[in-house]
Design an enzyme around this catalytic site. Sequence first.
Site, mmCIF file in Angstrom:
data_model
loop_
_atom_site.group_PDB
_atom_site.id
_atom_site.type_symbol
_atom_site.label_atom_id
_atom_site.label_comp_id
_atom_site.label_asym_id
_atom_site.label_seq_id
_atom_site.Cartn_x
_atom_site.Cartn_y
_atom_site.Cartn_z
ATOM 1 N N GLY A 117 27.770 -46.628 -73.212
ATOM 2 C CA GLY A 117 28.119 -45.559 -74.134
ATOM 3 C C GLY A 117 27.953 -45.879 -75.614
ATOM 4 O O GLY A 117 28.640 -45.285 -76.449
ATOM 5 N N ASN A 137 25.388 -45.068 -77.415
ATOM 6 C CA ASN A 137 24.867 -43.836 -78.023
ATOM 7 C C ASN A 137 25.967 -42.792 -78.171
ATOM 8 O O ASN A 137 26.021 -42.080 -79.175
ATOM 9 C CB ASN A 137 23.690 -43.289 -77.214
ATOM 10 C CG ASN A 137 22.398 -44.024 -77.539
ATOM 11 O OD1 ASN A 137 21.817 -43.826 -78.603
ATOM 12 N ND2 ASN A 137 21.987 -44.915 -76.653
ATOM 13 N N ASN A 159 17.684 -35.522 -74.436
ATOM 14 C CA ASN A 159 17.820 -36.865 -73.857
ATOM 15 C C ASN A 159 17.322 -37.903 -74.860
ATOM 16 O O ASN A 159 16.395 -37.628 -75.619
ATOM 17 C CB ASN A 159 16.959 -36.928 -72.580
ATOM 18 C CG ASN A 159 17.006 -38.290 -71.914
ATOM 19 O OD1 ASN A 159 18.084 -38.850 -71.680
ATOM 20 N ND2 ASN A 159 15.843 -38.852 -71.608
ATOM 21 N N HIS A 192 15.502 -41.549 -74.983
ATOM 22 C CA HIS A 192 14.757 -42.479 -74.139
ATOM 23 C C HIS A 192 14.338 -43.684 -74.985
ATOM 24 O O HIS A 192 13.839 -43.506 -76.099
ATOM 25 C CB HIS A 192 13.522 -41.801 -73.533
ATOM 26 C CG HIS A 192 12.779 -42.708 -72.605
ATOM 27 N ND1 HIS A 192 13.208 -42.963 -71.320
ATOM 28 C CD2 HIS A 192 11.678 -43.466 -72.806
ATOM 29 C CE1 HIS A 192 12.387 -43.830 -70.756
ATOM 30 N NE2 HIS A 192 11.446 -44.163 -71.637
#
Length: 198
Positions: free
Chosen positions: A12, A14, A108, A110
């Site tokens: 976590g 991010n 998202n 990546h």
Amino acid sequence: MLNIVVCVSGGGTNLQAIIDGVQNGTIQNTNIAGVISNNAGAYALERARNAGIQAYCVSPKDFASRQDFNDAFLKKLEELNPDLIVLAGFLVILPERMIQVYRDRIINIHPSLIPSFCGTGYYGLKVHEAALERGVKLTGATVHYVDEGTDTGRIIAQKAVEVKEGDTPEILQRRVMEQAEWIILPEAINEIAAAYQK
Ligand code: GAR
């Protein structure tokens, strides 16, 4: 206010960058309505709770079938009523219905410069292992919208990061997080929130 739900599976960091961004004003006009993890042991859940954010675990392990898990996951999302869903290290194949219901409202992060090192099987440390294996000198991170494919949706932001002599996958992962992910994900949310009228 843009109501966001953040989906997580692991550490976590991010999520933490998003929480910090909302607290310090880098991300404006945004409310974190909740955090959902598929993994009860995810440290991300603790980060959410420490910040006073509702945190939920919806794990496939607790359901008899994938369909039952998908239904429970979608129900939880519906309860939280997000304007935007942020996948921040969420390592679950999304139910197709979710993509239909929340089209253009799922993003998202990546850990590579898409279209390099993305698609099925490329997640977490594996992405950095592949980048080192190929010998690229630049890698980075990408924020993109989520569609039916794996890492195929419209790109919102990218940031390049140097690969250095002697990098291990772990060292490279950390540099990509620090120099790219934790910057471009909060920025992308802020931009979406700025364009959002409600
Ligand atoms: C991050 O590096 C993120 O980019 C990656 O998982 C990590 C989660 O770390 N996501 C993917 O690989 C998705 N394909 P975090 O839990 O500390 O944010």
